[in-house]
Write a protein that holds these residues in place. Sequence first.
Motif, PDB file in Angstrom:
ATOM      1  N   GLY A  70     144.040  27.230 119.440  1.00 27.03           N
ATOM      2  CA  GLY A  70     143.858  26.523 120.701  1.00 27.03           C
ATOM      3  C   GLY A  70     145.150  26.164 121.393  1.00 27.03           C
ATOM      4  N   LYS A  71     146.223  26.888 121.072  1.00 24.35           N
ATOM      5  CA  LYS A  71     147.531  26.573 121.668  1.00 24.35           C
ATOM      6  C   LYS A  71     147.548  26.826 123.176  1.00 24.35           C
ATOM      7  N   THR A  72     146.977  27.947 123.605  1.00 27.27           N
ATOM      8  CA  THR A  72     147.073  28.309 125.018  1.00 27.27           C
ATOM      9  C   THR A  72     146.336  27.325 125.929  1.00 27.27           C
ATOM     10  N   PRO A  73     145.101  26.904 125.614  1.00 27.03           N
ATOM     11  CA  PRO A  73     144.472  25.878 126.465  1.00 27.03           C
ATOM     12  C   PRO A  73     145.296  24.595 126.544  1.00 27.03           C
ATOM     13  N   LEU A  74     145.932  24.213 125.435  1.00 21.89           N
ATOM     14  CA  LEU A  74     146.773  23.024 125.468  1.00 21.89           C
ATOM     15  C   LEU A  74     148.009  23.254 126.322  1.00 21.89           C
ATOM     16  N   ALA A  75     148.632  24.426 126.207  1.00 19.23           N
ATOM     17  CA  ALA A  75     149.812  24.726 127.018  1.00 19.23           C
ATOM     18  C   ALA A  75     149.464  24.681 128.504  1.00 19.23           C
ATOM     19  N   ILE A  76     148.294  25.159 128.870  1.00 17.62           N
ATOM     20  CA  ILE A  76     147.879  25.171 130.273  1.00 17.62           C
ATOM     21  C   ILE A  76     147.718  23.756 130.807  1.00 17.62           C
ATOM     22  N   VAL A  77     146.987  22.914 130.080  1.00 22.52           N
ATOM     23  CA  VAL A  77     146.789  21.548 130.572  1.00 22.52           C
ATOM     24  C   VAL A  77     148.090  20.757 130.513  1.00 22.52           C
ATOM     25  N   LEU A  78     148.962  21.085 129.572  1.00 22.52           N
ATOM     26  CA  LEU A  78     150.263  20.424 129.498  1.00 22.52           C
ATOM     27  C   LEU A  78     151.087  20.718 130.745  1.00 22.52           C
ATOM     28  N   VAL A  79     151.113  21.970 131.158  1.00 20.13           N
ATOM     29  CA  VAL A  79     151.833  22.339 132.384  1.00 20.13           C
ATOM     30  C   VAL A  79     151.258  21.581 133.579  1.00 20.13           C
ATOM     31  N   GLU A  80     149.940  21.507 133.660  1.00 16.30           N
ATOM     32  CA  GLU A  80     149.304  20.818 134.777  1.00 16.30           C
ATOM     33  C   GLU A  80     149.658  19.336 134.785  1.00 16.30           C
ATOM     34  N   ARG A  81     149.668  18.705 133.629  1.00 18.72           N
ATOM     35  CA  ARG A  81     149.990  17.280 133.543  1.00 18.72           C
ATOM     36  C   ARG A  81     151.463  17.015 133.880  1.00 18.72           C
ATOM     37  N   LEU A  82     152.335  17.882 133.410  1.00 16.88           N
ATOM     38  CA  LEU A  82     153.752  17.720 133.719  1.00 16.88           C
ATOM     39  C   LEU A  82     154.003  17.847 135.219  1.00 16.88           C
ATOM     40  N   ARG A  83     153.353  18.801 135.846  1.00 17.34           N
ATOM     41  CA  ARG A  83     153.520  18.975 137.291  1.00 17.34           C
ATOM     42  C   ARG A  83     153.006  17.739 138.039  1.00 17.34           C
ATOM     43  N   ALA A  84     151.859  17.213 137.608  1.00 18.33           N
ATOM     44  CA  ALA A  84     151.309  16.021 138.250  1.00 18.33           C
ATOM     45  C   ALA A  84     152.231  14.816 138.090  1.00 18.33           C
ATOM     46  N   ALA A  85     153.061  14.827 137.023  1.00 18.15           N
ATOM     47  CA  ALA A  85     154.001  13.730 136.779  1.00 18.15           C
ATOM     48  C   ALA A  85     155.328  13.928 137.508  1.00 18.15           C
ATOM     49  N   GLY A  86     155.432  14.988 138.290  1.00 23.09           N
ATOM     50  CA  GLY A  86     156.634  15.201 139.088  1.00 23.09           C
ATOM     51  C   GLY A  86     157.625  16.188 138.526  1.00 23.09           C
ATOM     52  N   PHE A  87     157.278  16.868 137.438  1.00 24.80           N
ATOM     53  CA  PHE A  87     158.163  17.866 136.844  1.00 24.80           C
ATOM     54  C   PHE A  87     157.903  19.247 137.456  1.00 24.80           C
ATOM     55  N   THR A  88     158.858  20.136 137.246  1.00 28.28           N
ATOM     56  CA  THR A  88     158.689  21.547 137.586  1.00 28.28           C
ATOM     57  C   THR A  88     158.739  22.336 136.281  1.00 28.28           C
ATOM     58  N   SER A 147     133.794  35.827 133.238  1.00 29.09           N
ATOM     59  CA  SER A 147     134.784  35.088 132.462  1.00 29.09           C
ATOM     60  C   SER A 147     134.315  33.645 132.321  1.00 29.09           C
ATOM     61  N   VAL A 148     134.554  33.056 131.150  1.00 33.44           N
ATOM     62  CA  VAL A 148     134.158  31.661 130.916  1.00 33.44           C
ATOM     63  C   VAL A 148     135.419  30.811 130.766  1.00 33.44           C
ATOM     64  N   PRO A 149     135.826  30.110 131.829  1.00 38.39           N
ATOM     65  CA  PRO A 149     137.029  29.273 131.742  1.00 38.39           C
ATOM     66  C   PRO A 149     136.838  28.113 130.763  1.00 38.39           C
ATOM     67  N   ILE A 150     137.910  27.802 130.062  1.00 41.68           N
ATOM     68  CA  ILE A 150     137.914  26.693 129.110  1.00 41.68           C
ATOM     69  C   ILE A 150     138.962  25.680 129.573  1.00 41.68           C
ATOM     70  N   ARG A 151     138.621  24.426 129.533  1.00 40.72           N
ATOM     71  CA  ARG A 151     139.636  23.404 129.800  1.00 40.72           C
ATOM     72  C   ARG A 151     139.740  22.481 128.593  1.00 40.72           C
ATOM     73  N   ALA A 152     140.970  22.090 128.311  1.00 38.62           N
ATOM     74  CA  ALA A 152     141.238  21.213 127.171  1.00 38.62           C
ATOM     75  C   ALA A 152     141.242  19.768 127.638  1.00 38.62           C
ATOM     76  N   GLU A 153     140.526  18.920 126.925  1.00 39.33           N
ATOM     77  CA  GLU A 153     140.481  17.493 127.231  1.00 39.33           C
ATOM     78  C   GLU A 153     141.005  16.704 126.038  1.00 39.33           C
ATOM     79  N   LEU A 154     141.963  15.819 126.309  1.00 35.49           N
ATOM     80  CA  LEU A 154     142.540  14.962 125.274  1.00 35.49           C
ATOM     81  C   LEU A 154     142.486  13.517 125.738  1.00 35.49           C
ATOM     82  N   PRO A 155     142.574  12.559 124.813  1.00 37.11           N
ATOM     83  CA  PRO A 155     142.546  11.149 125.204  1.00 37.11           C
ATOM     84  C   PRO A 155     143.690  10.816 126.160  1.00 37.11           C
ATOM     85  N   GLU A 156     143.433   9.955 127.106  1.00 37.88           N
ATOM     86  CA  GLU A 156     144.469   9.570 128.060  1.00 37.88           C
ATOM     87  C   GLU A 156     145.656   8.939 127.345  1.00 37.88           C
ATOM     88  N   ALA A 157     145.408   8.280 126.227  1.00 41.82           N
ATOM     89  CA  ALA A 157     146.505   7.665 125.473  1.00 41.82           C
ATOM     90  C   ALA A 157     147.501   8.708 124.981  1.00 41.82           C
TER      91      ALA A 157
END
Length: 335
Positions: A64-82, A307-317
């Motif tokens: 499950g590394k790739t779904p996590l990498a995808i949501v990680l990139v999205e979260r970093l961008r939302a936090a102001g990173f490139t 295609s069946v898209p998958i999104r990774a959900e983790l606790p906000e903490a």
Amino acid sequence: MSRRTQAPRHWFEGPVPWHARLLSKVYGGAIALRMRLFGLHLLRRVRIDRPVIVVGNLIAGGSGKTPLAIVLVERLRAAGFTPGVATRGYGRDDAGKPRWVEADTDPALGGDEPVLIAYRTGAKVRADANRAAAARALVEAGCDIVVCDDGLQHYRLRRDVEIEVIDGRRRYGNGQLLPAGPLREPVERGENVDFRVLNVGSGTAEAGFGEWPMRLVADHALPLVGGRPVPLSALAGKRVHAVAGIGDPERFFDTLRGHGIAVVPHAFADHHRYVAEDLRFGSDLPVLMTEKDAVKCQAFATDRHYSVPIRAELPEAFWVALLDRVVALRGASGA
């Protein structure tokens, strides 16, 4: 018509062949020597002047590394990173040649997972067997943080944050090193990472002490040749062909079954290169596949292919803890 290269059964149950135990000792000795050489600085580590986050695992195969990498990139961008993504691009042609990977890159050249990450995130993705060189290229291209997809064992690149992804169903198998077991490194290696994420999939596995649960969610299917998304709930009670060429195909099949879909499973080897014949199953049922498979089937897809898209959900903490660490690193580096 399934063409799956299965992990050896003894990795997870049953006796281990004597020759596998012997080779496992040799492999373990090689790992220990390599780490010793890094510790003595006889093997050089490379540091770049931007934070580096590594997402990886300890076992061979998918976790499950790739779904996590995808949501990680999205979260970093939302936090102001490139953010930019450094990856090896497993199984690609001309693997020794560094390559920028975009959403429309041929997966045979860019690798299926890098193409998927580029498609889902729009981030800069650099495929290079030398991840240190890939990280430098990303920084030169304007990225202020680097995410390494599947780089836990690539010690040449210094990292600031390590995230281990654990398969909630298989975990560490029999706990032995390759080829006696599925481990790339000893289990104890996980004690030194910064975050341990347990992929519970769409099931009921529970995270243990010090583990963050990651749930993989799917709720619709996308036609590969255009058209509207189809809610998976609309397929409940219907039969479909399900295609998965990932590390653990059963995880995908179980996700569909969880929506009440009658699955005709077709498991292929991880990173399988599809041809049109692979998807001819002798009936006109809809064909549902993972996103990683879909990027390789676009050229010969029909209106039956989804295609069946998958999104990774983790606790906000988890995100609070991770982003606090990354923001502090950015401040320390002056980036």
